[in-house]
Design a protein around this motif. Structure first.
Motif, mmCIF file in Angstrom:
data_model
loop_
_atom_site.group_PDB
_atom_site.id
_atom_site.type_symbol
_atom_site.label_atom_id
_atom_site.label_comp_id
_atom_site.label_asym_id
_atom_site.label_seq_id
_atom_site.Cartn_x
_atom_site.Cartn_y
_atom_site.Cartn_z
ATOM 1 N N SER A 166 3.131 9.082 -2.638
ATOM 2 C CA SER A 166 2.862 10.514 -2.667
ATOM 3 C C SER A 166 1.821 10.902 -1.612
ATOM 4 O O SER A 166 1.988 11.886 -0.880
ATOM 5 C CB SER A 166 2.393 10.928 -4.055
ATOM 6 N N LYS A 167 0.758 10.134 -1.514
ATOM 7 C CA LYS A 167 -0.299 10.423 -0.537
ATOM 8 C C LYS A 167 0.213 10.215 0.890
ATOM 9 O O LYS A 167 -0.130 10.966 1.797
ATOM 10 C CB LYS A 167 -1.512 9.533 -0.794
ATOM 11 N N LEU A 168 1.047 9.187 1.081
ATOM 12 C CA LEU A 168 1.602 8.938 2.412
ATOM 13 C C LEU A 168 2.503 10.075 2.867
ATOM 14 O O LEU A 168 2.502 10.442 4.048
ATOM 15 C CB LEU A 168 2.386 7.623 2.424
ATOM 16 N N GLU A 173 0.834 -1.207 0.000
ATOM 17 C CA GLU A 173 0.000 0.000 0.000
ATOM 18 C C GLU A 173 0.871 1.261 0.000
ATOM 19 O O GLU A 173 0.585 2.212 -0.721
ATOM 20 C CB GLU A 173 -0.907 0.032 1.229
ATOM 21 N N ILE A 209 2.239 13.222 2.063
ATOM 22 C CA ILE A 209 1.356 14.330 2.456
ATOM 23 C C ILE A 209 0.739 14.050 3.827
ATOM 24 O O ILE A 209 0.687 14.918 4.692
ATOM 25 C CB ILE A 209 0.267 14.555 1.388
ATOM 26 N N LEU A 210 0.298 12.828 4.034
ATOM 27 C CA LEU A 210 -0.304 12.443 5.308
ATOM 28 C C LEU A 210 0.723 12.498 6.444
ATOM 29 O O LEU A 210 0.406 12.884 7.569
ATOM 30 C CB LEU A 210 -0.906 11.042 5.189
ATOM 31 N N GLN A 231 2.485 1.854 -3.451
ATOM 32 C CA GLN A 231 1.527 2.298 -4.457
ATOM 33 C C GLN A 231 1.025 3.719 -4.203
ATOM 34 O O GLN A 231 0.601 4.410 -5.121
ATOM 35 C CB GLN A 231 0.337 1.343 -4.516
ATOM 36 N N ASN A 232 1.052 4.143 -2.948
ATOM 37 C CA ASN A 232 0.499 5.459 -2.581
ATOM 38 C C ASN A 232 1.525 6.349 -1.874
ATOM 39 O O ASN A 232 1.174 7.102 -0.958
ATOM 40 C CB ASN A 232 -0.720 5.276 -1.667
#
Length: 96
Positions: free
Chosen positions: A14-16, A8, A18-19, A11-12
């Motif tokens: 960039s989102k991680l 996960e 930011i989070l 795959q994510n």
């Protein structure tokens, strides 16, 4: 704090990232190893940003001292600990 699997997270990413600016993120691998992802805080202060000191010297006192030191002749300058020339072998010309 949120926990993501390695797949996960991959795959994510960039989102991680930011989070992770808001909270700590944990990433768990299949073998059970656990990793923490957090954002580092930027230093906002410059290394040259130093606190001032209290002195009775005025701006004019400092300017006068600088002007005086620039007007001195070479033989009036404070002695130096090394014998190197002042300006690559050339004597600087000072006003009389």
């Amino acid at each position: 704090m949120q926990v993501f699997t390695y797949s996960e997270a991959r795959q994510n990413l960039s989102k991680l990232l930011i989070l992770a600016q808001k909270e700590e993120i944990e990433i768990r691998r299949r073998d059970g190893a656990l990793f923490s992802l957090t954002s580092k805080k930027k230093k906002t202060a410059s290394p040259f940003d130093v606190p001032g000191i209290k002195t009775k010297a005025t701006t004019q006192d400092i300017l006068d001292a600088v002007r005086d030191s620039r007007m001195r002749k070479p033989d009036q300058l404070p002695s130096r600990s090394c014998n190197a020339p002042l300006i690559s072998g050339k004597e600087k010309q000072y006003p009389a």
